[in-house]
Write a protein that holds these residues in place. Structure first.
Motif, short mmCIF file in Angstrom:
data_model
loop_
_atom_site.label_atom_id
_atom_site.label_comp_id
_atom_site.label_asym_id
_atom_site.label_seq_id
_atom_site.Cartn_x
_atom_site.Cartn_y
_atom_site.Cartn_z
N PHE A 136 0.84 -1.20 0.00
CA PHE A 136 0.00 0.00 0.00
C PHE A 136 0.87 1.25 0.00
CE2 PHE A 136 -1.97 3.43 2.39
CZ PHE A 136 -3.21 3.57 1.77
N LEU A 137 1.85 1.30 0.91
CA LEU A 137 2.71 2.47 1.00
C LEU A 137 3.59 2.60 -0.24
CD1 LEU A 137 3.80 2.27 4.74
CD2 LEU A 137 2.15 3.84 3.72
N ALA A 138 4.08 1.47 -0.75
CA ALA A 138 4.93 1.50 -1.94
C ALA A 138 4.20 2.06 -3.14
CB ALA A 138 5.46 0.10 -2.25
N ALA A 139 2.87 1.90 -3.17
CA ALA A 139 2.08 2.46 -4.27
C ALA A 139 1.60 3.87 -3.95
CB ALA A 139 0.89 1.55 -4.56
N ALA A 140 1.14 4.09 -2.72
CA ALA A 140 0.52 5.37 -2.37
C ALA A 140 1.52 6.52 -2.34
CB ALA A 140 -0.18 5.25 -1.01
N ILE A 141 2.70 6.29 -1.78
CA ILE A 141 3.67 7.39 -1.65
C ILE A 141 4.12 7.92 -3.01
CG2 ILE A 141 5.98 7.99 -0.82
CD1 ILE A 141 5.50 6.06 1.51
N PRO A 142 4.60 7.08 -3.93
CA PRO A 142 5.01 7.62 -5.24
C PRO A 142 3.85 8.18 -6.04
CG PRO A 142 5.13 5.22 -5.26
CD PRO A 142 4.90 5.62 -3.84
N LEU A 143 2.64 7.60 -5.91
CA LEU A 143 1.49 8.13 -6.64
C LEU A 143 1.13 9.52 -6.14
CD1 LEU A 143 -0.86 5.04 -7.06
CD2 LEU A 143 0.27 6.34 -8.88
N PHE A 144 1.10 9.70 -4.82
CA PHE A 144 0.79 11.02 -4.27
C PHE A 144 1.82 12.06 -4.71
CE2 PHE A 144 1.30 14.19 -0.89
CZ PHE A 144 0.02 14.73 -0.86
N LEU A 145 3.10 11.71 -4.58
CA LEU A 145 4.15 12.65 -4.97
C LEU A 145 4.15 12.90 -6.48
CD1 LEU A 145 7.07 11.40 -2.69
CD2 LEU A 145 5.55 13.36 -2.33
N ALA A 146 3.82 11.86 -7.26
CA ALA A 146 3.74 12.04 -8.71
C ALA A 146 2.62 13.01 -9.07
CB ALA A 146 3.51 10.69 -9.40
N GLY A 147 1.51 12.92 -8.35
CA GLY A 147 0.41 13.86 -8.58
C GLY A 147 0.82 15.29 -8.27
N VAL A 148 1.54 15.47 -7.16
CA VAL A 148 2.00 16.81 -6.78
C VAL A 148 2.96 17.36 -7.83
CG1 VAL A 148 3.32 18.12 -5.08
CG2 VAL A 148 1.64 16.42 -4.32
N VAL A 149 3.89 16.52 -8.29
CA VAL A 149 4.88 16.96 -9.30
C VAL A 149 4.18 17.29 -10.61
CG1 VAL A 149 6.84 16.21 -10.68
CG2 VAL A 149 6.78 15.71 -8.23
#
Length: 282
Positions: A136-149
């Motif tokens: 969950f964290l391995a998917a959620a963290i990069p997805l959230f940061l990718a959205g911000v970027v």
């Protein structure tokens, strides 16, 4: 110290309730659990904001880059357009630094509050599915940061379009209130980050048995339309570039979540069939 003082400084009320083996909890216990998770997340964000404060000037340059980029592009095409940044009120510069530090702290501590989110959801999952926290964290963290970027690099074009509506060859000045700009940018980047968490939310609901991959497939057309509606309403800049940059990845991620859910449903059906065969054998 008197017994009254001891009770006064007792923080046992903050502790989350003990987790039953089956994961079922009363409504009051769910609220206590939610309070604990929210407080831990808030403390983490505050600590992160304090750490980021030591780099606040650099962070201010980072958050103002979309505006300066839009300004350079506009003035290259329209040398007559005069743009200035303003601060309304004596406390505006200080408040702007606080907002910048708070948002940076939110990004810095996203692994912590995303884990707290998972820990709040996990009791509703089966024991073997609770082990998927790292996934969950391995998917959620990069997805959230990718959205911000993504939102960060899209916003200059959006600001360029909106400010470009200033009439040509006019005496009007394009004045931008820096704190207002920052608030709008924080809202936009946060929404981009949250919108990119859509597949994680859907897959989690699938693991909990709330939705199936087949149901997601049937709702695909309505969901894709909803992604565009959400993006149109959510983007404060109201420009088409920000809307498309949010809606199109959301639609793609919805389809990815549907495929993952269908695969999980097939594995679950096969496992249940094997267990049924074993029971019938005995």
């Amino acid at each position: 110290m008197s017994s009254t003082a001891k009770r006064r400084f007792n923080l046992s009320w903050l502790k989350p309730p003990a987790m039953p083996e089956d994961g079922s909890m009363a409504l009051v216990d769910h609220l206590r659990e939610l309070r604990y998770r929210v407080i831990v997340s808030a403390i983490a964000v505050v600590v992160g904001a304090i750490v980021c404060w030591f780099f606040i000037d650099t962070l201010l340059d980072v958050v103002m880059w979309p505006y300066h980029e839009a300004r350079r592009n506009l003035q290259a095409d329209r040398p007559d357009l005069v743009m200035h940044t303003t601060y309304q009120g004596v406390s505006s510069p200080f408040i702007m630094k606080l907002q910048t530090g708070g948002f940076a702290g939110l990004l810095l501590t996203c692994p912590i509050w995303l884990y707290q989110l998972w820990a709040f959801i996990a009791p509703g999952l089966l024991s073997k599915e609770r082990r998927w926290a790292l996934t969950f964290l391995a998917a959620a963290i990069p997805l959230f940061l990718a959205g911000v970027v993504t939102g960060y690099f899209v916003t200059p074009k959006g600001y360029e379009v909106m400010i470009g509506f200033v009439p040509e060859n006019s005496d009007a000045l394009a004045l931008l209130d820096a704190p207002t700009f920052l608030v709008n940018e924080i809202k936009l980047l946060t929404l981009f980050g949250v919108s990119f968490l859509l597949p994680v939310v859907l897959v989690t609901l699938n693991l909990m048995g709330v939705v199936t991959g087949e149901q997601l497939g049937k709702a695909r057309s309505a969901a894709l339309f909803g992604c565009f509606v959400f993006a149109a309403v959510a983007t404060p800049s109201t420009d088409p570039f920000s809307m498309l940059a949010m809606a199109m990845p959301m639609g793609f991620l919805y389809v990815v979540a549907e495929l993952i859910s269908r695969r999980h449903d097939k594995r679950k059906a096969v496992q249940e069939a094997k267990e049924l065969d074993v029971q019938l054998t005995y």
